[in-house]
Design a protein around this motif. Sequence first.
Motif, mmCIF file in Angstrom:
data_model
loop_
_atom_site.group_PDB
_atom_site.id
_atom_site.type_symbol
_atom_site.label_atom_id
_atom_site.label_comp_id
_atom_site.label_asym_id
_atom_site.label_seq_id
_atom_site.Cartn_x
_atom_site.Cartn_y
_atom_site.Cartn_z
ATOM 1 N N PRO A 29 -65.179 36.497 -4.768
ATOM 2 C CA PRO A 29 -65.937 35.803 -3.712
ATOM 3 C C PRO A 29 -66.383 36.708 -2.573
ATOM 4 O O PRO A 29 -67.299 36.365 -1.817
ATOM 5 N N GLU A 32 -70.443 39.367 -2.245
ATOM 6 C CA GLU A 32 -71.639 39.268 -1.416
ATOM 7 C C GLU A 32 -71.369 39.796 -0.013
ATOM 8 O O GLU A 32 -72.247 40.401 0.624
ATOM 9 N N PRO A 232 -71.445 34.884 -7.062
ATOM 10 C CA PRO A 232 -71.787 34.701 -5.645
ATOM 11 C C PRO A 232 -73.246 35.021 -5.332
ATOM 12 O O PRO A 232 -73.855 34.397 -4.462
ATOM 13 N N SER A 233 -73.825 35.988 -6.035
ATOM 14 C CA SER A 233 -75.229 36.342 -5.799
ATOM 15 C C SER A 233 -76.166 35.250 -6.297
ATOM 16 O O SER A 233 -77.220 35.003 -5.695
ATOM 17 N N ALA A 235 -75.475 32.093 -6.210
ATOM 18 C CA ALA A 235 -75.433 31.075 -5.162
ATOM 19 C C ALA A 235 -76.285 31.465 -3.967
ATOM 20 O O ALA A 235 -77.049 30.655 -3.439
ATOM 21 N N ALA A 236 -76.180 32.718 -3.546
ATOM 22 C CA ALA A 236 -76.862 33.154 -2.319
ATOM 23 C C ALA A 236 -78.356 33.339 -2.515
ATOM 24 O O ALA A 236 -79.161 32.889 -1.687
ATOM 25 N N LYS A 242 -75.459 30.046 1.094
ATOM 26 C CA LYS A 242 -74.878 31.249 1.688
ATOM 27 C C LYS A 242 -73.359 31.169 1.844
ATOM 28 O O LYS A 242 -72.709 32.173 2.136
ATOM 29 N N THR A 244 -69.553 31.346 1.233
ATOM 30 C CA THR A 244 -68.702 32.085 0.303
ATOM 31 C C THR A 244 -67.969 31.132 -0.633
ATOM 32 O O THR A 244 -67.789 31.427 -1.814
ATOM 33 N N GLY A 247 -70.172 30.015 -3.367
ATOM 34 C CA GLY A 247 -70.242 31.089 -4.350
ATOM 35 C C GLY A 247 -69.046 31.076 -5.280
ATOM 36 O O GLY A 247 -69.176 31.321 -6.488
#
Length: 402
Positions: A29, A32, A232-233, A235-236, A242, A244, A247
């Motif tokens: 996590p 990012e 996580p990327s 998700a972002a 954004k 965490t 993610g």
Amino acid sequence: MSTNYSARSFIAATIALLVIFGASATPIPLYEVYHQTKGVSYESLSITAVVYFIGAVTALLFFGRISNHLGRKITTLLAFGLAAAAMLLFLTVESAFPLILGRFLLGLACGLASSSITAYVVDTAHPDKQWLASAIVSNSPLVGLTIGALASGLFVEYGPYQLMLCYLVMLGVIAVSAALILSGHETVDSQKGLIKSLKPRFTLSNPSAYPVAAITFVATWALGGFFQAYGPSIAAEQLHEKSTFIGSIVFASYLFPGAIGGLLSGKLTPHQSQKIGMIIFTLSLAGLVFALQQKNLIEFLIASALAGTAQGAVLTGSIRSMLHNAQIKERAGVLSIVYATCYTGAAIPSYIAGQLSNSLSLLQLLYCYLGLAIFACAFTLFYPSHERTVAPAHMTKSLYNE
């Protein structure tokens, strides 16, 4: 009843398996965060997945049978030591190097766990519930990764000391789990030949089951590697979330449902679990591609959960087929080849994806994984099925016993 059966040792071994894989997910996590604050590139993040898998394969190749000589308990404690060393490294991350080295150590720890601790679980399981041991062996890594990622995400999002707390907590969990292992009983008598055991040698108690099992391991674990490197990327950047913790949920959405799929497969033969599971897995992966195109988080999580459930059924069926008729001294060797195939199958696509990440988007990379799934599904459906029949788990009282 097997003299190795021990409820306390079985629970301790299961917890140990969960903790080792939970530790391996703890830094994910933060990827990012490391990317934004420490300058760790996406290519470096993909390398963390690759070295993790390399570490696991290395452990399986050279140390996959040492628990037959040192004992299951001592080998489990060695895995804990490696995981603890990785947590200490992560406390010092200022660049990609400690992250990459720590992930390599976690790969070694998970490789040891994948042969030795899984064998300990099977050794201590109730002989009338070997399907449960198979489900745990198949899916504890996935559940452990899920718990580790979600807990870490919560600590990072809502706790103090964003870059430290999750690692300190995991060090405490490792210590408690090690104490539980010490309280259990040993299932394997120490024997000579430790040095010889370091020579790579795998055991196939049911060779005819391997081709289909291998292709299912590669397809399902490759997608797991994709989520490890880029969850996580995704998700972002792709889903515009954004947080965490979100993610972490994206990462975990593929892994945790595997435990459900493993349990659902108990009333199917391994062959049925493989065929049905791969069909659902491939269709769900197509759903993932569609959801990512739409940038819809809910649709993505649903498709991911379905894919995870399917891969849990596939993995459980494949491992059951591989362990069929395996004697107690063969189990670690069989499980070594199972997980060596899994990790290799994840490492190679992860490396390729890392090289392609400079020119392809995450969505375009996911199309490549869909192509792999379609091939694996077709292979599973049309490969000759003779000599691969094992009874459903609920009809087999002592599937893995001597």
